[in-house]
Design a protein around this motif. Structure first.
Motif, mmCIF file in Angstrom:
data_model
loop_
_atom_site.group_PDB
_atom_site.id
_atom_site.type_symbol
_atom_site.label_atom_id
_atom_site.label_comp_id
_atom_site.label_asym_id
_atom_site.label_seq_id
_atom_site.Cartn_x
_atom_site.Cartn_y
_atom_site.Cartn_z
ATOM 1 N N LYS A 1 -5.960 12.191 -3.749
ATOM 2 C CA LYS A 1 -5.058 13.112 -3.298
ATOM 3 C C LYS A 1 -5.844 14.298 -3.882
ATOM 4 N N LYS A 2 -6.104 14.355 -5.029
ATOM 5 C CA LYS A 2 -6.714 15.774 -5.520
ATOM 6 C C LYS A 2 -7.847 16.310 -4.694
ATOM 7 N N ALA A 3 -8.805 15.396 -4.291
ATOM 8 C CA ALA A 3 -9.818 15.842 -3.513
ATOM 9 C C ALA A 3 -9.432 15.913 -2.087
ATOM 10 N N LEU A 4 -8.605 15.348 -1.732
ATOM 11 C CA LEU A 4 -7.862 15.824 -0.200
ATOM 12 C C LEU A 4 -7.512 17.322 -0.350
ATOM 13 N N HIS A 5 -6.590 17.576 -1.240
ATOM 14 C CA HIS A 5 -5.864 18.796 -1.648
ATOM 15 C C HIS A 5 -6.871 19.600 -1.380
ATOM 16 N N VAL A 6 -8.146 19.539 -2.394
ATOM 17 C CA VAL A 6 -8.996 20.619 -2.451
ATOM 18 C C VAL A 6 -9.738 20.966 -1.226
ATOM 19 N N TYR A 7 -10.134 19.839 -0.366
ATOM 20 C CA TYR A 7 -10.964 19.924 0.948
ATOM 21 C C TYR A 7 -9.950 20.562 2.082
ATOM 22 N N GLU A 8 -8.835 20.242 2.004
ATOM 23 C CA GLU A 8 -7.911 21.138 2.886
ATOM 24 C C GLU A 8 -7.629 22.345 2.606
ATOM 25 N N LYS A 9 -7.723 22.845 1.460
ATOM 26 C CA LYS A 9 -7.580 24.412 0.881
ATOM 27 C C LYS A 9 -8.732 24.912 1.683
ATOM 28 N N LYS A 10 -9.867 24.511 1.754
ATOM 29 C CA LYS A 10 -11.034 25.214 2.144
ATOM 30 C C LYS A 10 -10.937 25.381 3.866
ATOM 31 N N GLY A 11 -9.976 24.823 4.559
ATOM 32 C CA GLY A 11 -9.801 25.145 5.759
ATOM 33 C C GLY A 11 -10.670 24.070 6.534
ATOM 34 N N ALA A 12 -11.111 22.930 5.912
ATOM 35 C CA ALA A 12 -11.988 22.133 6.462
ATOM 36 C C ALA A 12 -11.497 21.164 7.338
ATOM 37 N N TYR A 13 -10.203 20.892 7.180
ATOM 38 C CA TYR A 13 -9.296 19.885 8.103
ATOM 39 C C TYR A 13 -9.704 20.480 9.448
ATOM 40 N N THR A 14 -9.117 21.858 9.647
ATOM 41 C CA THR A 14 -9.093 22.345 11.081
ATOM 42 C C THR A 14 -10.293 22.507 11.715
ATOM 43 N N VAL B 1 0.847 -1.289 -0.076
ATOM 44 C CA VAL B 1 -0.085 0.012 0.138
ATOM 45 C C VAL B 1 0.959 1.299 -0.192
ATOM 46 N N VAL B 2 0.195 2.346 -0.217
ATOM 47 C CA VAL B 2 0.923 3.511 -0.448
ATOM 48 C C VAL B 2 0.051 4.664 0.328
ATOM 49 N N PRO B 3 0.549 5.560 1.205
ATOM 50 C CA PRO B 3 -0.201 6.779 1.847
ATOM 51 C C PRO B 3 -0.468 7.707 0.704
ATOM 52 N N VAL B 4 -1.798 8.188 0.779
ATOM 53 C CA VAL B 4 -2.266 9.214 -0.181
ATOM 54 C C VAL B 4 -2.187 10.590 0.570
ATOM 55 N N GLY B 5 -1.523 11.334 -0.047
ATOM 56 C CA GLY B 5 -1.128 12.638 0.731
ATOM 57 C C GLY B 5 -0.654 12.686 1.956
ATOM 58 N N LYS B 6 -0.658 13.809 2.783
ATOM 59 C CA LYS B 6 -0.260 13.863 4.048
ATOM 60 C C LYS B 6 -1.281 13.330 5.204
ATOM 61 N N SER B 7 -0.804 13.128 6.461
ATOM 62 C CA SER B 7 -1.541 12.789 7.671
ATOM 63 C C SER B 7 -2.736 13.805 7.705
ATOM 64 N N TYR B 8 -4.238 13.223 7.882
ATOM 65 C CA TYR B 8 -5.203 14.084 8.089
ATOM 66 C C TYR B 8 -5.596 14.099 9.472
ATOM 67 N N ALA B 9 -5.043 13.538 10.347
ATOM 68 C CA ALA B 9 -5.468 13.640 11.944
ATOM 69 C C ALA B 9 -4.403 12.878 12.703
ATOM 70 N N GLN B 10 -4.162 13.187 14.008
ATOM 71 C CA GLN B 10 -3.560 12.416 15.117
ATOM 72 C C GLN B 10 -4.267 11.486 15.798
ATOM 73 N N SER B 11 -4.048 10.335 15.877
ATOM 74 C CA SER B 11 -4.700 9.400 16.797
ATOM 75 C C SER B 11 -4.407 9.437 18.299
ATOM 76 N N GLU B 12 -5.281 9.222 19.083
ATOM 77 C CA GLU B 12 -4.955 9.383 20.520
ATOM 78 C C GLU B 12 -5.056 8.065 21.205
ATOM 79 N N LEU B 13 -4.349 7.853 22.249
ATOM 80 C CA LEU B 13 -4.772 6.482 23.189
ATOM 81 C C LEU B 13 -5.653 7.124 24.274
ATOM 82 N N LEU B 14 -6.619 5.846 24.674
ATOM 83 C CA LEU B 14 -7.692 6.175 25.629
ATOM 84 C C LEU B 14 -7.000 5.537 26.824
#
Length: 258
Positions: A223-236, A106-119
């Motif tokens: 990759k293209k969709a994630l880039h567009v979504y990120e540019k909209k500031g939606a990740y944050t 497998v190959v990762p697409v784009g950069k990490s979109y979130a940081q996991s946490e431990l309960l």
């Protein structure tokens, strides 16, 4: 006149072909797999509706791509990856697979979109960071994907148990200072109502989309969709919302007798 008619015919044909092409692209389905019962990425509300980071992300990505992206959930990471290898699904949303055998496929697409946490479940209300667990015993279920560097850095003493229930009993009996979980499921949280819990970030907990190596369409589309979504500031905005979400007021109660 004949030239004009020929031009109009060619133009009409080209528009027809474009319409067919657009329709086919829109109807192309990419099925993405995620871990079930994995708060805050995928879990259920009181009405048994799935919600979380991954649900929001797929809904947002669907708005900026011509492909149709579906989200399915499985309880085990190995099941998701086997389905990916068999091409029963097109991609997965998982914590980093770096250093594992799966990297060969497998190959990762784009950069990490979130940081996991431990309960972290504990009766010790002073536990607010990893330093608070230094040189202390923690209960773990065998097979948990806890970062080895994290355990070594704080000299944490893991006690391994065959099942989640056994690990929880270890916590209740005072054999460990805390119970750590990488995948947060409702059975643990519902049993832990008399115990304090918190979430702590950990090394190796970055979340990615993964496609099969060689699946160029999956990689390009996501990759293209994630880039567009990120540019909209939606990740944050999305991550801020879920970090503020009050789980205890919104989770579905554990099913009884089903």
């Amino acid at each position: 006149m004949k030239l004009i008619k020929s031009g109009l015919i060619l133009f009409s044909l080209s528009m027809f072909v474009c319409a067919i092409f657009f329709y086919q692209k829109r109807e192309t389905i990419i099925t993405v797999g995620t871990l079930a019962e994995n708060y805050p990425f995928y879990f259920f509300d009181k009405e048994k509706q799935p919600l979380g980071v991954n649900v929001d992300l797929i809904n947002g990505v669907n708005q900026v791509t011509l492909a149709k992206i579906n989200l399915v959930a499985e309880a085990e990471k190995s099941v998701l990856l086997q389905k990916l290898l068999k091409r029963e699904i097109s991609a997965v949303m998982l914590p980093s697979l770096s250093g594992s055998l799966w990297e060969n496929y497998v190959v990762p697409v784009g950069k990490s979109y979130a940081q996991s946490e431990l309960l972290v479940l504990s009766r010790d209300i002073t536990i607010r960071n990893w330093k608070n667990l230094e040189k202390r015993h923690v209960c773990l279920q065998q097979g948990e994907g806890i970062s080895t560097p994290l355990i070594e850095a704080y000299q944490i003493q893991p006690l391994l148990f065959q099942t989640t229930e056994a690990a929880f009993r270890g916590l209740q009996n005072g054999r460990c200072a805390a119970l750590l979980r990488s995948t947060v499921s409702l059975d643990v949280v519902n049993e832990a109502l008399d115990v304090k819990y918190t979430f702590l970030p950990y090394v190796g907990g970055k979340q990615y989309f993964y496609c099969l190596k060689g699946d160029g369409y999956c990689q390009r589309t996501l990759k293209k969709a994630l880039h567009v979504y990120e540019k909209k500031g939606a990740y944050t905005q999305m991550m801020q919302y879920w970090k503020a979400y009050q789980r205890q007021d919104n989770i579905a109660p554990m099913d009884q007798g089903e």
